[in-house]
Motif scaffolding. Structure first.
Motif, PDB file in Angstrom:
ATOM      1  N   GLN A 110      16.437   7.075  -7.603  1.00  0.00           N
ATOM      2  CA  GLN A 110      15.212   6.957  -6.823  1.00  0.00           C
ATOM      3  C   GLN A 110      14.474   5.735  -7.357  1.00  0.00           C
ATOM      4  O   GLN A 110      14.207   5.654  -8.560  1.00  0.00           O
ATOM      5  N   HIS A 115      17.563   9.589 -11.101  1.00  0.00           N
ATOM      6  CA  HIS A 115      16.594  10.608 -10.695  1.00  0.00           C
ATOM      7  C   HIS A 115      17.363  11.716  -9.990  1.00  0.00           C
ATOM      8  O   HIS A 115      17.784  11.552  -8.848  1.00  0.00           O
ATOM      9  N   GLY A 116      17.586  12.804 -10.694  1.00  0.00           N
ATOM     10  CA  GLY A 116      18.391  13.886 -10.164  1.00  0.00           C
ATOM     11  C   GLY A 116      19.594  14.085 -11.056  1.00  0.00           C
ATOM     12  O   GLY A 116      19.552  13.864 -12.261  1.00  0.00           O
ATOM     13  N   ALA A 132      20.562  15.950 -16.108  1.00  0.00           N
ATOM     14  CA  ALA A 132      19.472  15.907 -15.142  1.00  0.00           C
ATOM     15  C   ALA A 132      18.482  14.826 -15.569  1.00  0.00           C
ATOM     16  O   ALA A 132      18.154  14.718 -16.757  1.00  0.00           O
ATOM     17  N   THR A 134      14.743  12.554 -14.494  1.00  0.00           N
ATOM     18  CA  THR A 134      13.522  12.397 -13.712  1.00  0.00           C
ATOM     19  C   THR A 134      12.963  11.018 -14.029  1.00  0.00           C
ATOM     20  O   THR A 134      12.663  10.718 -15.194  1.00  0.00           O
ATOM     21  N   ASN A 135      12.873  10.165 -13.023  1.00  0.00           N
ATOM     22  CA  ASN A 135      12.343   8.806 -13.196  1.00  0.00           C
ATOM     23  C   ASN A 135      12.968   8.060 -14.375  1.00  0.00           C
ATOM     24  O   ASN A 135      12.274   7.426 -15.165  1.00  0.00           O
ATOM     25  N   ARG A 138      16.071  11.555 -19.213  1.00  0.00           N
ATOM     26  CA  ARG A 138      16.736  12.863 -19.206  1.00  0.00           C
ATOM     27  C   ARG A 138      15.678  13.954 -19.279  1.00  0.00           C
ATOM     28  O   ARG A 138      14.781  13.922 -20.116  1.00  0.00           O
ATOM     29  N   ASN A 139      15.801  14.905 -18.373  1.00  0.00           N
ATOM     30  CA  ASN A 139      14.912  16.056 -18.316  1.00  0.00           C
ATOM     31  C   ASN A 139      15.727  17.252 -17.895  1.00  0.00           C
ATOM     32  O   ASN A 139      16.333  17.239 -16.829  1.00  0.00           O
ATOM     33  N   ARG A 158      13.452  16.783 -22.709  1.00  0.00           N
ATOM     34  CA  ARG A 158      12.158  16.650 -22.063  1.00  0.00           C
ATOM     35  C   ARG A 158      11.686  15.217 -22.311  1.00  0.00           C
ATOM     36  O   ARG A 158      11.611  14.779 -23.457  1.00  0.00           O
ATOM     37  N   ASP A 159      11.432  14.482 -21.247  1.00  0.00           N
ATOM     38  CA  ASP A 159      11.015  13.069 -21.343  1.00  0.00           C
ATOM     39  C   ASP A 159      11.947  12.256 -22.236  1.00  0.00           C
ATOM     40  O   ASP A 159      11.511  11.483 -23.083  1.00  0.00           O
TER      41      ASP A 159
END
Length: 166
Positions: A110, A115-116, A132, A134-135, A138-139, A158-159
């Motif tokens: 994205q 992203h995804g 996984a 997000t922006n 890894r999340n 997380r982040d």
């Protein structure tokens, strides 16, 4: 350790693929060059070796953003990667292949960032790595598998920071 090396290798490969996608040149007009379904207002550019893509703006002068489908090919004619650009950024699902035509990886983007879901495969077709993002970070759950499908490493992120591991 191994995970970090593999991730760096994939990122370097994707970076090279992106830079190659913007190499100058117009697709040859012979019948062996595949035609992309370029959106209205764009023009196919590139070549089989560096990648074919659609470009908004002045494609003949190699100006403007990539916009629409992208495909690159190995010298043997098999597809090496395919995906979609939106306003110059990789977007949606991109698929990466080996020279023998096997799917080696799938990554969702994205705005040019992971992203995804990001999945890498062994030559036997089984998942090697599932992550996984997000922006671009890894999340969530990251899993590495053996060739027989058993989980060999599992971590929670997380982040882009590992917060747990099994």
């Amino acid at each position: 350790m191994l995970h970090s090396k593999l991730t760096r290798t994939l990122i370097v490969g994707l970076t090279l693929a992106t830079s190659v996608a913007f190499a100058e040149g117009t697709a040859a007009s012979n019948s062996s060059t595949p035609k992309l379904a370029c959106p209205a207002g764009t023009m196919q550019t590139g070549n089989l070796n560096d990648g074919l893509y659609c470009r908004k703006g002045d494609a003949k002068a190699s100006r403007g953003d990539a916009h629409g489908p992208y495909a690159s090919y190995f010298p043997n004619g098999k597809k090496s990667a395919e995906g979609q650009y939106v306003d110059g950024f990789r977007t949606g699902l991109w698929t990466f292949y080996s020279e023998d035509g096997q799917v080696r990886g799938k990554t969702e983007f994205q705005g040019g960032n992971y992203h995804g879901k990001h999945v890498e495969y062994f030559p036997n077709g089984k998942q090697r790595l599932v992550e996984a993002f997000t922006n671009g970070k890894r999340n969530g759950l990251s899993q590495e598998f053996s060739e027989d499908g058993k989980i060999v490493r599992q971590a929670q992120y997380r982040d882009d920071q590992q917060v747990a591991e099994k």
